[in-house]
Design a protein around this motif. Structure first.
Motif, PDB file in Angstrom:
ATOM      1  N   VAL A  15       0.849  -1.188   0.000  1.00 14.15           N
ATOM      2  CA  VAL A  15       0.000   0.000   0.000  1.00 14.15           C
ATOM      3  C   VAL A  15       0.886   1.239   0.000  1.00 14.15           C
ATOM      4  O   VAL A  15       1.727   1.409   0.886  1.00 14.15           O
ATOM      5  CB  VAL A  15      -0.935   0.028   1.234  1.00 14.15           C
ATOM      6  CG1 VAL A  15      -1.842   1.262   1.178  1.00 14.15           C
ATOM      7  CG2 VAL A  15      -1.769  -1.248   1.322  1.00 14.15           C
TER       8      VAL A  15
ATOM      9  N   ALA B 202       0.642   4.827   0.760  1.00 13.93           N
ATOM     10  CA  ALA B 202      -0.319   5.639   1.498  1.00 13.93           C
ATOM     11  C   ALA B 202       0.313   6.950   1.931  1.00 13.93           C
ATOM     12  O   ALA B 202       1.534   7.129   1.873  1.00 13.93           O
ATOM     13  CB  ALA B 202      -0.825   4.870   2.725  1.00 13.93           C
TER      14      ALA B 202
ATOM     15  N   VAL C 287      -2.638   2.458   8.295  1.00 13.38           N
ATOM     16  CA  VAL C 287      -3.077   1.541   7.245  1.00 13.38           C
ATOM     17  C   VAL C 287      -3.481   0.166   7.781  1.00 13.38           C
ATOM     18  O   VAL C 287      -4.552  -0.357   7.444  1.00 13.38           O
ATOM     19  CB  VAL C 287      -1.972   1.402   6.176  1.00 13.38           C
ATOM     20  CG1 VAL C 287      -2.396   0.413   5.092  1.00 13.38           C
ATOM     21  CG2 VAL C 287      -1.665   2.766   5.559  1.00 13.38           C
TER      22      VAL C 287
ATOM     23  N   VAL D 276       3.848  -1.590   3.613  1.00 17.15           N
ATOM     24  CA  VAL D 276       3.325  -0.228   3.515  1.00 17.15           C
ATOM     25  C   VAL D 276       4.433   0.780   3.230  1.00 17.15           C
ATOM     26  O   VAL D 276       5.465   0.802   3.907  1.00 17.15           O
ATOM     27  CB  VAL D 276       2.586   0.165   4.808  1.00 17.15           C
ATOM     28  CG1 VAL D 276       2.005   1.575   4.685  1.00 17.15           C
ATOM     29  CG2 VAL D 276       1.476  -0.838   5.116  1.00 17.15           C
TER      30      VAL D 276
ATOM     31  N   MET E 293      -1.921  -1.001  -3.792  1.00 16.22           N
ATOM     32  CA  MET E 293      -2.977   0.006  -3.657  1.00 16.22           C
ATOM     33  C   MET E 293      -2.350   1.367  -3.428  1.00 16.22           C
ATOM     34  O   MET E 293      -1.437   1.505  -2.604  1.00 16.22           O
ATOM     35  CB  MET E 293      -3.919  -0.307  -2.487  1.00 16.22           C
ATOM     36  CG  MET E 293      -4.879   0.849  -2.180  1.00 16.22           C
ATOM     37  SD  MET E 293      -6.008   0.564  -0.816  1.00 16.22           S
ATOM     38  CE  MET E 293      -7.304  -0.336  -1.658  1.00 16.22           C
TER      39      MET E 293
ATOM     40  N   MET F 268      -3.411   4.691  -1.777  1.00 15.63           N
ATOM     41  CA  MET F 268      -4.501   5.106  -0.894  1.00 15.63           C
ATOM     42  C   MET F 268      -4.354   6.562  -0.473  1.00 15.63           C
ATOM     43  O   MET F 268      -3.418   6.931   0.239  1.00 15.63           O
ATOM     44  CB  MET F 268      -4.574   4.226   0.352  1.00 15.63           C
ATOM     45  CG  MET F 268      -5.833   4.516   1.176  1.00 15.63           C
ATOM     46  SD  MET F 268      -6.155   3.315   2.487  1.00 15.63           S
ATOM     47  CE  MET F 268      -5.067   3.926   3.777  1.00 15.63           C
TER      48      MET F 268
END
Length: 240
Positions: free
Chosen positions: A82, A84, A92, A105, A134, A136
């Motif tokens: 992720v 983020a 997260v 992350v 992802m 985010m």
């Protein structure tokens, strides 16, 4: 009926304890983790299910004991990466109700794509075999708000912060006129998510992995107020 996530967590704990009693190696114990998340689609569903538990107040993360921690000594087996924002209101692993070793992350203000972040995601794909990336963003992102400031105000920021803001600016230029400030910010954050995801999907290694079906690149918009994540999964959702 018992919650399926709680049953899975309890079953994993049981299998880890059984393996320890049998004298299994740390590598064998690590291999028990996330056996049920082996495809991009399963990774998306795991994040959706985890976020549903989070915003409904039904989190399932078990207490992590010494045996579970030791299972991670020899390696890690995250199923998703992720990218983020660094915002302290966006934890997260908590947002997706995930435990140790499940998410890889990368956090940087404005969830921007940069050299260090790309290298980290390359590592996740090539050496950790993640199934999903992802991007985010979140409600009220300060970095995106900074990219909307007049140029004379941006020029007053420190050098490296200006460079970061420049990576967001292309996504917020030409926004339609929206009177509601909250709605305008949401649109700006969504555009930035799409812009950063497009940069990732254009990267040769990531493009190849996605073309081969090994990973998918998706987006997520986190609403701080509700705790819910809106998923941007389909191609049309991700178009800049």
């Amino acid at each position: 009926m018992d919650d399926p996530a709680e049953l899975l967590a309890a079953d994993l704990q049981r299998r880890i304890l059984d393996a320890i009693r049998r004298g299994a190696s740390m590598e064998d114990i690590a291999d028990l983790k996330d056996a049920d998340v082996q495809t991009p689609e399963a990774a998306i569903q795991a994040l959706k299910d985890g976020n549903a538990r989070f915003f409904s107040g039904q989190v399932a993360r078990p207490e992590i004991g010494a045996n579970e921690r030791r299972a991670h000594i020899m390696g890690q087996t995250p199923y998703a990466a992720v990218l983020a924002c660094s915002d302290s209101r966006v934890p997260v692993e908590l947002v997706f109700d995930q435990g140790l070793g499940q998410l890889f992350v990368v956090r940087v203000a404005g969830n921007v794509v940069g050299e260090a972040g790309l290298g980290t995601l390359e590592y996740a794909i090539e050496h950790l075999d993640v199934h999903l990336i992802m991007v985010m963003g979140h409600e009220g992102c300060g970095a995106v708000a900074a990219a909307l400031m007049p140029e004379e105000r941006i020029a007053q920021e420190p050098e490296n912060l200006r460079a970061l803001i420049r990576k967001i600016q292309p996504s917020v230029q030409g926004l339609p006129v929206i009177r509601d400030k909250k709605a305008r910010m949401r649109e700006a954050v969504l555009n930035n998510i799409r812009h950063q995801a497009a940069l990732l999907r254009d990267h040769p290694l990531i493009r190849e992995a996605e073309t081969e079906g090994r990973i998918r690149v998706v987006g997520g918009y986190y609403e701080i107020g509700s705790g819910a994540v809106d998923f941007l999964v389909e191609d049309e959702d991700l178009l800049p």
